[in-house]
Design an enzyme around this catalytic site. Structure first.
Site, PDB file in Angstrom:
ATOM      1  N   TRP A  36       0.817  -1.230   0.000  1.00 10.51           N
ATOM      2  CA  TRP A  36       0.000   0.000   0.000  1.00 10.51           C
ATOM      3  C   TRP A  36       0.841   1.266   0.000  1.00 10.51           C
ATOM      4  CZ3 TRP A  36      -5.128   1.773   0.480  1.00 10.51           C
ATOM      5  CH2 TRP A  36      -5.281   3.057   1.033  1.00 10.51           C
ATOM      6  N   ASP A  39       0.020   9.075   1.017  1.00  8.09           N
ATOM      7  CA  ASP A  39       0.609  10.401   0.752  1.00  8.09           C
ATOM      8  C   ASP A  39       2.069  10.404   0.298  1.00  8.09           C
ATOM      9  OD1 ASP A  39      -1.651  10.684   2.290  1.00  8.09           O
ATOM     10  OD2 ASP A  39      -0.674  11.766   3.905  1.00  8.09           O
ATOM     11  N   PHE A  98       3.798   8.684  10.332  1.00  3.28           N
ATOM     12  CA  PHE A  98       2.868   9.369   9.439  1.00  3.28           C
ATOM     13  C   PHE A  98       3.610  10.402   8.591  1.00  3.28           C
ATOM     14  CE2 PHE A  98      -1.732   8.764  11.239  1.00  3.28           C
ATOM     15  CZ  PHE A  98      -1.577   7.396  11.160  1.00  3.28           C
ATOM     16  N   ARG A 167      -0.248  16.812  13.069  1.00  2.00           N
ATOM     17  CA  ARG A 167       0.529  15.962  12.159  1.00  2.00           C
ATOM     18  C   ARG A 167       0.952  16.655  10.860  1.00  2.00           C
ATOM     19  NH1 ARG A 167      -4.605  13.796  12.423  1.00  2.00           N
ATOM     20  NH2 ARG A 167      -5.887  13.876  10.540  1.00  2.00           N
TER      21      ARG A 167
END
Ligand code: FRU
Length: 499
Positions: A36, A39, A98, A167
């Site tokens: 997968w 961003d 992230f 974030r």
């Protein structure tokens, strides 16, 4: 020291990447090495190459504990995969690394800043995230997470704001050698905001200001902020979640927002003069920009959106692509996007037709077909001043399938439709956009790759992007008109290798 978690990911991707055939990937759009991708992260120019990192779950084609995948390129079109750069292997990022960004340090090392996610179990059986900003330093291949991580946590956000939504740090180096960074956060009113941080050395960061508060205007929470100068203006981009539609400008769900205005360095506030969507199609989210050595601002985005991710059949080894890199400019106060000029180096087999009339029916033209295509189209009325009712360009077509971009000049509506692309999912397949057109005139440039279509309208005034996973044998292109349309067509194949 490379952790076991990162070593496992690196071994896995090296083994499983080999099982993916070149022709099962997009030709020139970046796709996940394996598993997968979401961003783009750390999009940067470092030691003579473009670096692209990405939100990555190598082990299956679904979102999972986030790693950072990594690749380099000299032209933003031919990519070489490098070993995964970050894995969730520390107490402060155990549930995910992230999104974030990269800059070059004066000593030649590359600095990454990302959001560390720690999921804290709650008494009611649920979880609440603790999101903090963390650093890693490296040489372009291997990265060491910093001892002082996290470098920004709940102490560094304004009073009453959420530590669960803090974030996506986007750093940049200022002309005086200091660093700035914007990150998203959720304000006390529950809606998104962009925060600004400053640093003298890239390692010690201080809160400076709230750049922009959403106040529930564009969706709820914001994600993936960016701030840059372009053509004498300041531009802020972010990706709002959970939007309500507004005319044809903003659609339901997660979208993208571009604010053009001025950023006041003194106060750290953004003053908006204009707002618009970044991409009017279906599959586009979380863009990130880079300034190239020759001064261009290039944007690329995850060519997907959360509500429509995974529309294809379930047996793929990779999932997730980036858009074609786009050159940005501001014209008439609006954001314009065009495919990077490097794309022209992939053009082969030029075919051109001038003044072809399509009248009340369908036309196909010799040499105009394919699934890796750059097609330029100029439309005008084919019957004096009488404006036609409808025009459609159909592609990825055979007797069963097609995807279409159609135009109704009397409404000035351009529609992208992948209903017949072979999807078996009950997701959104069509999107309409209001475009600028007079007397049935319109310019369209279609960039087609094996699994996507990007439609650039009126020299980049608007773009509409979709993915589709139609069988590759469906490679016909045809033109339809209700009424009479005159068109000029230039078509190239887009090929990354000299074949
Ligand atoms: C945007 C996003 C970011 C986050 C990342 C997680 O698509 O939700 O806000 O950092 O994806 O993978």
């Amino acid at each position: 020291m490379t952790s076991q978690t990162l070593r496992d990911a690196r071994r896995y991707e090296e083994t499983y990447e080999k099982r993916i055939k070149k022709e099962d990937r997009p030709e020139f759009h970046f796709s996940s090495r394996v598993g997968w991708l979401n961003d783009p992260n750390g999009f940067s120019y470092y030691q003579g190459k473009y670096h692209l990192f990405y939100q990555y779950h190598p082990y299956d084609p679904y979102w999972g504990p986030m790693h950072w995948g990594h690749a380099v390129s000299e032209d933003l079109l031919h990519w070489e995969y490098l070993p995964a750069a970050l894995a969730p292997d520390q107490p402060y990022d155990r549930d995910g690394c992230f999104s974030g960004s990269a800059v070059e340090l004066p000593d030649g090392r590359q600095l990454l800043m990302y959001t560390g996610v720690k999921r804290i179990p709650q008494a009611d059986g649920g979880f609440v995230d603790e999101q903090t900003q963390c650093l890693a330093v490296g040489d372009g291949i291997d990265y060491e997470k910093c001892e002082q991580n996290p470098v920004l946590d709940e102490k560094d956000i304004p009073e009453g704001c959420s530590r669960a939504d803090f974030r996506d740090p986007k750093m940049f180096r200022n002309e005086d050698g200091t660093y700035s960074m914007v990150a998203v956060n959720r304000a006390a009113d529950g809606s998104g905001q962009v925060l600004l941080y400053k640093s003298a050395d890239g390692f010690h960061w201080d809160f400076k200001s709230i750049v922009k508060e959403n106040k529930h205007r564009f969706g709820v929470m914001w994600e993936c902020p960016d701030l840059f100068k372009l053509d004498g203006k300041d531009v802020m981009i972010c990706s709002p979640m959970d939007m309500l539609p507004e005319g044809f400008e903003y659609h339901n769900g997660n979208g993208t927002l571009c604010l053009i205005g001025t950023f006041d360095e003194e106060t750290g506030k953004f003053h908006e003069e204009h707002h618009q969507t970044v991409d009017y199609g279906i599959d586009f989210y979380a863009p990130q920009t880079i300034r190239t050595p020759d001064g261009r601002i290039i944007l690329l985005a995850w060519m997907q959106n959360w509500d429509t991710a995974r529309l294809q059949l379930p047996d793929t080894a990779w999932f997730g692509q980036m858009t074609v890199p786009r050159e940005l400019s501001i014209r008439n106060g609006r954001l314009y996007e065009n495919p990077i000029r490097e794309l022209e180096s992939l053009r082969r087999n030029r075919v051109e037709y001038q003044d072809v009339t399509v009248a009340d029916g369908t036309v196909s033209l010799d040499g105009i077909n394919g699934r890796r295509v750059d097609l330029e189209l100029e439309l005008s009325p084919g019957d004096g001043q009488k404006v036609y009712e409808k025009f459609a360009l159909r592609f990825a077509q055979d007797d069963t399938y097609h995807t279409a971009v159609s135009f109704r000049p009397h409404e000035s509506i351009l529609k992208l439709d992948r209903k017949f692309s072979g999807s078996r999912r009950a997701a959104i397949h069509q999107r309409r956009s209001l475009v600028r057109s007079e007397n049935g005139k319109l310019k369209v440039r279609l960039i087609l790759d094996r699994f996507s279509a990007e439609v650039f309208v009126n020299d980049g005034e608007q773009v509409m992007t979709i993915t589709m996973y139609t069988d590759q044998a469906a490679d016909k292109i045809s033109f339809f008109a209700d009424g009479a349309v005159k068109m000029n067509v230039i078509k190239y194949d887009l090929i990354t290798d000299a074949e």
